[in-house]
Motif scaffolding. Sequence first.
Motif, mmCIF file in Angstrom:
data_model
loop_
_atom_site.group_PDB
_atom_site.id
_atom_site.type_symbol
_atom_site.label_atom_id
_atom_site.label_comp_id
_atom_site.label_asym_id
_atom_site.label_seq_id
_atom_site.Cartn_x
_atom_site.Cartn_y
_atom_site.Cartn_z
ATOM 1 N N GLN A 106 27.823 15.207 17.435
ATOM 2 C CA GLN A 106 28.561 14.734 16.265
ATOM 3 C C GLN A 106 29.917 15.420 16.146
ATOM 4 N N GLN A 136 32.282 13.826 18.471
ATOM 5 C CA GLN A 136 32.738 12.536 17.949
ATOM 6 C C GLN A 136 33.748 12.733 16.817
ATOM 7 N N ASP A 168 32.679 10.225 12.008
ATOM 8 C CA ASP A 168 33.219 9.713 13.261
ATOM 9 C C ASP A 168 33.210 8.187 13.338
ATOM 10 N N LYS A 169 32.570 7.507 12.363
ATOM 11 C CA LYS A 169 32.478 6.048 12.409
ATOM 12 C C LYS A 169 33.346 5.370 11.353
ATOM 13 N N ILE A 215 29.529 1.234 7.512
ATOM 14 C CA ILE A 215 29.510 1.641 8.921
ATOM 15 C C ILE A 215 29.238 3.130 9.050
ATOM 16 N N ALA A 216 29.787 3.931 8.157
ATOM 17 C CA ALA A 216 29.600 5.380 8.222
ATOM 18 C C ALA A 216 28.166 5.749 7.844
#
Length: 296
Positions: free
Chosen positions: A105, A108, A160-161, A263-264
């Motif tokens: 993580q 990312q 990261d998303k 999304i996160a």
Amino acid sequence: MKTAPQFFRHGPGPLARLFVFVLLSCLLIAEDLRFKYFPELRQTIGVVIFPLQKVAYIPIHIYDQIEGLVASFYLVEENIKLKQQYMEDREQLLKLHALQAENAQLRQLLGAVQRIETNTETKAVLAEILYTPRDPFNHKITLNKGGYHNIQLGQAVIDDKGIVGQITQLYPWSSEVTLLTDKNHSVPVQVLRNNLRSVVSGTGKNDELELRYLSVNIDIQPGDLLVTSGIGGVYPPGIPVATVLRIERDPADDFAQVISTPIAGVDRNRQVLILSLAQSVLDDLIETPKIEPQKK
């Protein structure tokens, strides 16, 4: 070698004895093959001496029991040691898996930092989540960065998303983040496919967001990606927010109900990034003192 005197010699000689035993053996063999009387005799003798055999084996059985008892003690002790070693190894393995997941993580997040700082002038600060609410209806988390670390109210929080939330409470060494899924939180977004602008709002569920006040015939489809529009200067433009999950159109209503999923990982993160505010937003937050004209 001295031989015994003739006076003390008794019985037949060795050759005679050998002859008698050989003859007796041959007779016994012939009788066993021809008449078969001796098997019954052997069975009778076996029945008679069986108790004596059991008594003779008692010391051996006792020795075997004692040896098995001692071996069982050693096995129990060894089993305890092996279980303890297994638990220690299991703990180390779980820690290793946790460190590997955390390392992945962090890598990312590092990539996200590089992308954001390359594409925009926004800076990012790494923060760790200290507390998560136990109340399922409370969509707020606490970070280990606060005013002492130059964190300010209104800063966006991402992973990261995509977008996670926004800092709404500030303390010296910590800060509180209102998650994207909170009912009172909204984010200006646009559809990446056609640049349609709207506002996505939380519904109080970890896996559901809602686009409100969109007309029934709006050009939006399931699977469309929603990204930040940059309006307001709080969220940098182009950061993923959600994916359209379903659209419910009722001709009787003036607006369509557009449901999307974030999304996160709003409920699965351990580290997040805090983004710096745009300069225009900072100027609005800072109160400029009024200068009164001097009286002559």
